[in-house]
Write an enzyme that holds these catalytic residues in place. Structure first.
Site, PDB file in Angstrom:
ATOM      1  N   GLY A  80      -9.700 -38.618  23.756  1.00 44.43           N
ATOM      2  CA  GLY A  80     -10.816 -39.477  24.465  1.00 44.43           C
ATOM      3  C   GLY A  80     -11.771 -40.316  23.861  1.00 44.43           C
ATOM      4  O   GLY A  80     -12.280 -39.940  22.688  1.00 44.43           O
ATOM      5  N   ASP A  92      -9.923 -47.010  27.400  1.00 45.95           N
ATOM      6  CA  ASP A  92     -10.139 -47.012  25.807  1.00 45.95           C
ATOM      7  C   ASP A  92     -10.561 -48.208  25.355  1.00 45.95           C
ATOM      8  O   ASP A  92     -11.179 -48.148  24.200  1.00 45.95           O
ATOM      9  CB  ASP A  92      -8.713 -46.487  25.258  1.00 45.95           C
TER      10      ASP A  92
HETATM   11  O1  MRU Z   1      -4.620 -40.042  24.227  1.00 46.15           O
HETATM   12  P1  MRU Z   1      -6.028 -39.725  24.476  1.00 46.15           P
HETATM   13  O2  MRU Z   1      -5.894 -38.247  25.352  1.00 46.15           O
HETATM   14  O3  MRU Z   1      -7.220 -39.714  23.840  1.00 46.15           O
HETATM   15  O4  MRU Z   1      -6.363 -40.772  25.928  1.00 46.15           O
HETATM   16  C1  MRU Z   1      -7.328 -40.506  26.380  1.00 46.15           C
HETATM   17  C2  MRU Z   1      -7.643 -41.568  27.925  1.00 46.15           C
HETATM   18  O5  MRU Z   1      -6.712 -42.427  27.896  1.00 46.15           O
HETATM   19  C3  MRU Z   1      -8.947 -41.456  28.361  1.00 46.15           C
HETATM   20  O6  MRU Z   1      -8.740 -41.732  29.927  1.00 46.15           O
HETATM   21  C4  MRU Z   1     -10.053 -42.180  27.922  1.00 46.15           C
HETATM   22  O7  MRU Z   1      -9.883 -42.272  26.386  1.00 46.15           O
HETATM   23  C5  MRU Z   1     -11.210 -42.254  28.333  1.00 46.15           C
HETATM   24  S1  MRU Z   1     -11.995 -40.845  28.052  1.00 46.15           S
HETATM   25  C6  MRU Z   1     -13.590 -40.682  28.783  1.00 46.15           C
END
Ligand code: MRU
Length: 559
Positions: free
Chosen positions: A47, A233
């Site tokens: 996240g 992200d």
């Molecule tokens: O690969 P991840 O699980 O880290 O991806 C996370 C996401 O795409 C979330 O939607 C994003 O980081 C927002 S978290 C508040």
């Protein structure tokens, strides 16, 4: 652990190992840079905001490890910081947080720790503010009723340090009794939705159903989704959004079904230094994530795999991006007020090109501006709006319309009209265009030497014009003096003397001008007036002059 998913405890970062959830709730204690990098890259911590904070504590650990007798080995810490920042490439929060922590390194280990602790404390506050702003926007768009929200991946307290972003907004809506159900995408291939979001929503007692990612469009088509809320992200200067793979197709489906698609993120997820999503590095992950799950192989051995962890949703498909600062993009257009100059200039240029394509800024006609404190950024003079870029903007003073030193271009010849609006209203953005129907009516109802009023009644669209009375709109039409400053003077005098005037006016034989709190709102109002005028001109109902009856659709007359 308490509600916070990241805790600093005596030289180590404590967190839940997200890889084991929901089956196994295991605490991780990370006390070396290697462990931090491993936790980030294997998604034990994941996240965007959470990996940012973990990265900052990684710098704390590196600084402590490379401090001897109170002297920090700056080069070694910077090299470690670099490695941490590269653990995952897509979420800008990681690089941002590592940079912020690294900036404190010359001041010593205590300063770095204080910075990381500040970031940890900030995160919960920021998430709650972004979530509350989003809940307010959702109410504005969809009213005060129980909603069916679709969400993707995990954006909750696990993905941040506390509360969450999109899930934070769901929490606020739930507190307001405005959630009927959350539809949770399982989020292939690592099932952040199924494993983490469903777990968090159950923990919070929020009603939800889990579904497969490929059911989302069908859920929308069958009327089971009122809005989509996701995290991000990285959000580039033009409003493109990188988020978990699958987000882009949700945005496409939502647009097709007319469903608001809202991105919730902290300001630290915005990357004003990256112009568009085309520059974003999308992390590619291991083939094994796709060819099997939980140790079970589900594809033929040796199958070639495409496994991007993220995708990029173009700004035009995003109904709104909301942060702790408020709604920062609406319908792909930046809320220029308060945004940095590059973002503002890009947003103005994007909007100008879009309006050109609609035929509303033909050739070099029309101009747009955004207020920034005592200045305004306005389109340059004599340029085709079809090819406008951020470099074609000019910054002028609101008080005197004079360009600030060092501008590359001359400002729009109609700048004085924009600054007149800024001086006499709360406008943050002004759009002046020449759409055919509104221009025709301004021309028919305007007069050579006096201000007239175009009165339109009885159309529902009037509501969209931001006037005091949703049933009637009285639009001033100004004479088209050859001396543009004189038009600006008329506008300023009229608006100052008429506090209830609608945020829109016409100029006889010329075009229309609309303004609002954001560029998107100014554009919406101009669009709405054009649609209204099209209804009037196509309806064939006659134009009546002032003394006529109330039921007439349109009247003009001396003010
Ligand atoms: O690969 P991840 O699980 O880290 O991806 C996370 C996401 O795409 C979330 O939607 C994003 O980081 C927002 S978290 C508040």
């Amino acid at each position: 652990m308490d509600d916070s998913s990241l805790i600093w405890d005596d030289g180590a970062l404590l967190t839940i190992d997200q890889r084991g959830l929901p089956g196994r709730v295991r605490e991780l204690r990370l006390s070396t840079v290697e462990q931090i990098i491993d936790a980030i890259s294997t998604l034990a911590i994941r996240g965007a905001p959470a990996i940012g904070i973990a990265g900052a504590f990684g710098v704390v650990i590196a600084t402590a490890a490379h401090t001897v007798d109170g002297v920090v080995d700056l080069d070694r810490v910077r090299a470690e910081a670099d490695r941490i920042a590269r653990a995952r490439p897509t979420a800008v929060n990681l690089a941002w947080a590592v940079r912020r922590a690294t900036a404190a390194v010359p001041r010593g280990a205590d300063a770095v720790l204080a910075t990381a602790l500040d970031m940890l404390a900030e995160d919960g506050r920021v998430n709650r503010a972004a979530a509350t702003n989003t809940a307010d926007l959702v109410r504005e768009l969809l009213g005060d009723r129980p909603l069916r929200v679709l969400t993707h991946c995990n954006t909750g307290r696990l993905a941040t340090s506390a509360f969450g972003t999109a899930i934070g907004a769901i929490r606020v809506l739930f507190e307001r009794d405005a959630i009927e159900e959350v539809l949770v995408d399982e989020t292939r291939p690592l099932l952040q939705g199924a494993r983490l979001t469903a777990w968090e929503l159950a923990e919070a007692g929020i009603p939800h159903r889990l579904t497969i990612d490929s059911a989302a469009a069908w859920a929308m088509a069958t009327g089971q989704v009122d809005c989509v809320l996701v995290g991000a992200d990285r959000i580039t200067a033009n409003g493109d959004v990188a988020n978990k793979i699958g987000t882009y197709m949700l945005a496409l489906a939502a647009r097709h079904h007319g469903i608001p698609f809202i991105v919730v993120a902290p300001e630290s997820t915005r990357d004003p230094n990256m112009a568009t999503g085309a520059e974003i590095v999308v992390e590619q992950r291991a083939a094994a994530e796709v060819t099997g799950f939980g140790g079970v192989v589900t594809a033929p051995e040796g199958a070639e795999v495409f496994n991007p962890a993220f995708d990029v949703t173009p700004a035009a498909l995003v109904s709104a991006v909301v942060t702790e600062a408020g709604v920062v993009y609406r319908d792909g257009v930046a809320d220029g007020y308060g945004a940095d100059a590059t973002t503002t200039a890009t947003a103005v240029a994007d909007l100008a090109r879009g309006l050109y394509l609609r035929g509303w800024m033909p050739g070099t006609a029309g101009n747009i501006s955004v207020r920034q404190g005592d200045s305004a950024v306005v389109t340059g003079s004599g340029l085709s709006k079809g090819e406008l870029t951020a470099d074609d903007m000019v910054t002028v003073g609101v008080a005197d319309s004079v360009p600030e030193p060092g501008q590359r271009r001359r400002p729009s010849a109609e700048t004085t009209i924009h600054t007149a609006v800024y001086r006499s209203t709360d406008a943050a953005a002004v759009v002046h265009i020449h759409p055919p129907h509104a221009t025709t009516l301004s021309t028919r109802t305007g007069a050579r030497e006096e201000i007239t009023v175009l009165r339109i009644t009885d159309y529902e669209l009037i509501k969209g014009l931001g006037g005091a009375d949703p049933g009637v709109i009285e639009i001033p039409i100004f004479p088209n003096w050859r001396d543009v400053e004189r038009i600006g003077a008329d506008v300023e005098r009229y608006l100052t003397e008429s506090p209830g005037a609608p945020p829109i006016f016409g100029i006889a034989g010329h075009g229309i001008t609309a303004w609002g709190d954001t560029l998107a709102q100014a554009r919406d109002r101009a669009e709405c007036l054009e649609a209204l005028c099209e209804l009037v001109t196509r309806s064939g109902r006659r134009h009546a002059f002032a003394a006529d009856t109330d039921t007439d659709l349109m009247e003009i007359g001396p003010r």
